[in-house]
Design a protein around this motif. Structure first.
Motif, short mmCIF file in Angstrom:
data_model
loop_
_atom_site.label_atom_id
_atom_site.label_comp_id
_atom_site.label_asym_id
_atom_site.label_seq_id
_atom_site.Cartn_x
_atom_site.Cartn_y
_atom_site.Cartn_z
N LYS A 60 0.85 -1.19 0.00
CA LYS A 60 0.00 0.00 0.00
C LYS A 60 0.88 1.24 0.00
N LEU A 61 0.27 2.40 -0.25
CA LEU A 61 0.98 3.66 -0.08
C LEU A 61 1.22 3.86 1.42
N PRO A 62 2.35 4.42 1.80
CA PRO A 62 2.58 4.66 3.23
C PRO A 62 1.76 5.84 3.74
N THR A 63 1.52 5.84 5.04
CA THR A 63 0.92 7.02 5.67
C THR A 63 2.01 8.07 5.80
N TYR A 104 7.39 12.33 -2.25
CA TYR A 104 6.80 10.99 -2.28
C TYR A 104 5.33 11.09 -1.83
N TRP A 105 4.45 10.38 -2.55
CA TRP A 105 3.04 10.34 -2.20
C TRP A 105 2.82 9.58 -0.90
N THR A 106 1.78 9.97 -0.16
CA THR A 106 1.29 9.18 0.98
C THR A 106 -0.18 8.87 0.72
N ILE A 107 -0.74 7.99 1.50
CA ILE A 107 -2.15 7.63 1.38
C ILE A 107 -3.06 8.71 1.96
N ASN A 108 -2.51 9.62 2.74
CA ASN A 108 -3.31 10.61 3.45
C ASN A 108 -3.86 11.69 2.52
N THR A 109 -5.18 11.84 2.58
CA THR A 109 -5.87 12.87 1.82
C THR A 109 -6.01 14.11 2.68
N ASN A 110 -5.94 15.27 2.05
CA ASN A 110 -6.14 16.53 2.75
C ASN A 110 -7.59 16.62 3.21
N ALA A 111 -7.81 16.73 4.50
CA ALA A 111 -9.18 16.73 5.06
C ALA A 111 -9.99 17.96 4.61
N GLN A 112 -9.31 19.05 4.30
CA GLN A 112 -10.01 20.26 3.88
C GLN A 112 -10.39 20.24 2.41
N ARG A 140 6.91 4.89 -3.09
CA ARG A 140 7.59 3.73 -2.51
C ARG A 140 6.59 3.05 -1.59
N CYS A 141 6.26 1.83 -1.90
CA CYS A 141 5.18 1.12 -1.22
C CYS A 141 5.67 0.47 0.08
#
Length: 147
Positions: A60-63, A104-112, A140-141
């Motif tokens: 998965k994508l990391p947090t 690097y991308w993370t799984i976390n979406t911007n809440a706003q 990087r997974c």
């Protein structure tokens, strides 16, 4: 049980890079297999979901916490087991020149604004929100093995 856990740790050291965060063993994708190009967030998620490495398919994508922790543990430590959290160099197909990327991308979406996801710049440790459709970041997974 402790003996089996120790064997698991030893095996993970032989095959992949690991960190431990909040009691969880985090296995990092081998840097040699990381895509050498920027991709959008949905592609990054799909890439990790479809990744098969070291006999595992639960990537998965990391947090943001997992990525930041690994980056801090490896910064200025050339012999660290989680190696190569470094620049991803790729070819910019629009210009034909090589380009370097520190994000690097993370799984976390911007809440706003759900159209944006959080990224980590491993050069300066800035955490930034990019539009999920921006072709801005590497991936990087990780996979998690709970104790």
């Amino acid at each position: 049980m402790r003996f089996l856990f120790l064997i698991f740790i030893i095996n993970m050291h032989l095959f992949s890079d690991i960190t431990i965060l909040d009691g969880k063993i985090i296995q990092w994708q081998d840097f040699n297999n990381v895509p050498k190009k920027n991709i959008i967030w949905d592609e990054a998620k799909k890439y990790c979901k479809n990744l098969k490495e070291d006999g595992f398919s639960d990537w998965k994508l990391p947090t943001i916490d997992e990525l930041f922790d690994a980056m801090l543990k490896t910064k200025d430590k050339p012999n660290s087991k989680v190696k190569d959290f470094t620049i991803v160099t790729h070819i910019n197909y629009d210009t034909g020149h090589s380009a370097s990327n520190y994000n690097y991308w993370t799984i976390n979406t911007n809440a706003q604004d759900k159209k944006y996801a959080w990224t980590l710049n491993i050069y300066n440790t800035n955490i930034t929100s990019f539009k999920k459709t921006d072709l801005c970041c590497s991936v990087r997974c990780v996979r998690i093995k709970d104790e």
